[in-house]
Write a protein that holds these residues in place. Structure first.
Motif, PDB file in Angstrom:
ATOM      1  N   SER A 188      26.993  26.904  22.630  1.00 50.52           N
ATOM      2  CA  SER A 188      27.467  26.245  21.412  1.00 50.52           C
ATOM      3  C   SER A 188      28.531  25.182  21.620  1.00 50.52           C
ATOM      4  CB  SER A 188      27.991  27.283  20.418  1.00 50.52           C
ATOM      5  OG  SER A 188      29.219  27.825  20.857  1.00 50.52           O
ATOM      6  N   MET A 189      29.243  25.197  22.739  1.00 54.83           N
ATOM      7  CA  MET A 189      30.305  24.212  22.954  1.00 54.83           C
ATOM      8  C   MET A 189      29.939  23.154  23.992  1.00 54.83           C
ATOM      9  SD  MET A 189      32.600  24.568  20.758  1.00 54.83           S
ATOM     10  CE  MET A 189      33.868  23.482  21.419  1.00 54.83           C
ATOM     11  N   GLU A 190      28.661  23.115  24.406  1.00 52.93           N
ATOM     12  CA  GLU A 190      28.244  22.068  25.335  1.00 52.93           C
ATOM     13  C   GLU A 190      28.259  20.729  24.619  1.00 52.93           C
ATOM     14  OE1 GLU A 190      24.499  23.174  27.064  1.00 52.93           O
ATOM     15  OE2 GLU A 190      25.483  24.553  28.428  1.00 52.93           O
ATOM     16  N   PRO A 191      28.653  19.668  25.242  1.00 58.18           N
ATOM     17  CA  PRO A 191      28.912  19.496  26.665  1.00 58.18           C
ATOM     18  C   PRO A 191      30.356  19.774  27.084  1.00 58.18           C
ATOM     19  CG  PRO A 191      28.930  17.368  25.629  1.00 58.18           C
ATOM     20  CD  PRO A 191      28.616  18.381  24.551  1.00 58.18           C
ATOM     21  N   ALA A 192      31.261  20.040  26.133  1.00 55.65           N
ATOM     22  CA  ALA A 192      32.674  20.242  26.495  1.00 55.65           C
ATOM     23  C   ALA A 192      32.863  21.458  27.401  1.00 55.65           C
ATOM     24  CB  ALA A 192      33.533  20.381  25.249  1.00 55.65           C
ATOM     25  N   PHE A 193      32.241  22.570  27.027  1.00 51.62           N
ATOM     26  CA  PHE A 193      32.366  23.809  27.802  1.00 51.62           C
ATOM     27  C   PHE A 193      30.987  24.428  27.960  1.00 51.62           C
ATOM     28  CE2 PHE A 193      36.378  23.465  25.333  1.00 51.62           C
ATOM     29  CZ  PHE A 193      37.236  23.237  26.404  1.00 51.62           C
ATOM     30  N   HIS A 194      30.781  25.071  29.110  1.00 54.00           N
ATOM     31  CA  HIS A 194      29.492  25.681  29.419  1.00 54.00           C
ATOM     32  C   HIS A 194      29.646  27.192  29.545  1.00 54.00           C
ATOM     33  CE1 HIS A 194      27.848  21.696  30.162  1.00 54.00           C
ATOM     34  NE2 HIS A 194      28.974  21.437  30.806  1.00 54.00           N
ATOM     35  N   ALA A 195      28.539  27.904  29.383  1.00 56.65           N
ATOM     36  CA  ALA A 195      28.548  29.353  29.555  1.00 56.65           C
ATOM     37  C   ALA A 195      29.116  29.690  30.927  1.00 56.65           C
ATOM     38  CB  ALA A 195      27.136  29.914  29.406  1.00 56.65           C
ATOM     39  N   GLY A 196      30.059  30.631  30.944  1.00 53.74           N
ATOM     40  CA  GLY A 196      30.689  31.041  32.194  1.00 53.74           C
ATOM     41  C   GLY A 196      32.012  30.346  32.471  1.00 53.74           C
ATOM     42  N   LEU A 244      39.986  28.758   8.025  1.00 50.39           N
ATOM     43  CA  LEU A 244      39.683  27.491   8.668  1.00 50.39           C
ATOM     44  C   LEU A 244      38.181  27.358   8.810  1.00 50.39           C
ATOM     45  CD1 LEU A 244      40.354  27.631  12.462  1.00 50.39           C
ATOM     46  CD2 LEU A 244      41.042  29.490  11.038  1.00 50.39           C
ATOM     47  N   ILE A 245      37.746  26.139   9.052  1.00 49.35           N
ATOM     48  CA  ILE A 245      36.330  25.855   9.258  1.00 49.35           C
ATOM     49  C   ILE A 245      36.169  25.373  10.690  1.00 49.35           C
ATOM     50  CG2 ILE A 245      34.394  24.375   8.600  1.00 49.35           C
ATOM     51  CD1 ILE A 245      35.444  24.456   5.745  1.00 49.35           C
ATOM     52  N   VAL A 246      35.216  25.993  11.387  1.00 47.92           N
ATOM     53  CA  VAL A 246      34.985  25.684  12.797  1.00 47.92           C
ATOM     54  C   VAL A 246      33.511  25.348  13.012  1.00 47.92           C
ATOM     55  CG1 VAL A 246      36.872  27.153  13.617  1.00 47.92           C
ATOM     56  CG2 VAL A 246      34.591  28.113  13.386  1.00 47.92           C
ATOM     57  N   LEU A 247      33.274  24.448  13.958  1.00 47.39           N
ATOM     58  CA  LEU A 247      31.910  24.075  14.328  1.00 47.39           C
ATOM     59  C   LEU A 247      31.799  24.043  15.838  1.00 47.39           C
ATOM     60  CD1 LEU A 247      31.261  21.067  11.901  1.00 47.39           C
ATOM     61  CD2 LEU A 247      30.654  23.464  11.550  1.00 47.39           C
ATOM     62  N   GLY A 248      30.624  24.365  16.336  1.00 47.58           N
ATOM     63  CA  GLY A 248      30.359  24.200  17.757  1.00 47.58           C
ATOM     64  C   GLY A 248      30.027  22.748  18.045  1.00 47.58           C
ATOM     65  N   ASP A 249      30.266  22.304  19.268  1.00 48.89           N
ATOM     66  CA  ASP A 249      29.970  20.926  19.648  1.00 48.89           C
ATOM     67  C   ASP A 249      28.471  20.676  19.776  1.00 48.89           C
ATOM     68  OD1 ASP A 249      32.683  20.503  19.695  1.00 48.89           O
ATOM     69  OD2 ASP A 249      32.830  20.254  21.870  1.00 48.89           O
ATOM     70  N   ASN A 250      27.705  21.733  19.947  1.00 48.79           N
ATOM     71  CA  ASN A 250      26.254  21.639  20.111  1.00 48.79           C
ATOM     72  C   ASN A 250      25.604  22.256  18.868  1.00 48.79           C
ATOM     73  OD1 ASN A 250      23.599  21.719  20.904  1.00 48.79           O
ATOM     74  ND2 ASN A 250      23.946  22.944  22.740  1.00 48.79           N
ATOM     75  N   PRO A 251      25.389  21.474  17.812  1.00 47.24           N
ATOM     76  CA  PRO A 251      24.934  22.035  16.537  1.00 47.24           C
ATOM     77  C   PRO A 251      23.633  22.822  16.611  1.00 47.24           C
ATOM     78  CG  PRO A 251      25.327  19.659  16.343  1.00 47.24           C
ATOM     79  CD  PRO A 251      25.533  20.037  17.773  1.00 47.24           C
ATOM     80  N   SER A 252      22.729  22.446  17.503  1.00 49.28           N
ATOM     81  CA  SER A 252      21.440  23.146  17.562  1.00 49.28           C
ATOM     82  C   SER A 252      21.554  24.535  18.188  1.00 49.28           C
ATOM     83  CB  SER A 252      20.416  22.309  18.337  1.00 49.28           C
ATOM     84  OG  SER A 252      20.834  22.158  19.680  1.00 49.28           O
ATOM     85  N   ALA A 253      22.676  24.836  18.852  1.00 49.37           N
ATOM     86  CA  ALA A 253      22.826  26.140  19.508  1.00 49.37           C
ATOM     87  C   ALA A 253      24.082  26.865  19.057  1.00 49.37           C
ATOM     88  CB  ALA A 253      22.867  25.947  21.019  1.00 49.37           C
ATOM     89  N   SER A 254      24.637  26.485  17.896  1.00 46.65           N
ATOM     90  CA  SER A 254      25.907  27.070  17.485  1.00 46.65           C
ATOM     91  C   SER A 254      25.781  27.858  16.196  1.00 46.65           C
ATOM     92  CB  SER A 254      26.950  25.958  17.294  1.00 46.65           C
ATOM     93  OG  SER A 254      28.185  26.512  16.948  1.00 46.65           O
TER      94      SER A 254
END
Length: 150
Positions: free
Chosen positions: A39-47, A117-127
């Motif tokens: 959900s946070m790609e490309p900023a952060f990746h799994a792991g 608060l309102i939060v969103l993932g950087d990768n909308p299709s996987a968040s």
């Protein structure tokens, strides 16, 4: 025992106590969280391991990447496994801010409620984020991601 040996021993003990005190203070102020999911790609990746500064809502700004407890709205019914205890998302609205159009379907209010608060993932299709679940309770907030460790 000579006075020198006694003083040196006392300094070593004092130094160790100081190091222990600093570590305890850092432990209370900082945490390490592992990102899971895409959900946070490309900023952060799994792991990725993130260094997080524990903080309250009053010190959060729009655009900050925050870490908060996995809420009940995931339908998990029981506590999440340890690797899914925390979620990492970007803040897009704070208390009193207008509700963004992207979440208006699940948050009918015009403004973000206090202590939310309102939060969103950087990768909308996987968040899974406020677009599906609405407002996040500030009481679940761990803190702000400072940087990636790995």
């Amino acid at each position: 025992m000579t006075m020198f040996a006694w003083t040196a021993g006392l300094l070593v003990v004092a130094g160790l106590l100081l190091v222990l005190l600093v570590l305890l203070i850092l432990r209370r102020r900082l945490a390490v969280v592992v990102v899971s999911g895409l959900s946070m790609e490309p900023a952060f990746h799994a792991g990725d391991r993130l260094l997080v500064r524990r903080t309250r809502l009053a010190r959060i700004s729009v655009g900050d990447v925050v870490v908060f407890e996995t809420p009940d709205w995931l339908g998990i019914g029981e506590p999440p496994p340890p690797e899914r205890r925390w979620m990492v998302k970007r803040v897009v609205a704070l208390p009193g801010d207008p509700v963004p159009d992207s979440v208006r379907a699940v948050v009918p209010e015009r403004r973000v409620a206090p202590d939310r608060l309102i939060v969103l993932g950087d990768n909308p299709s996987a968040s899974f984020d406020s677009r599906q679940c609405g407002l996040i309770d500030a009481g679940t907030l761990l803190g702000v991601a400072l940087r990636r460790l790995s």
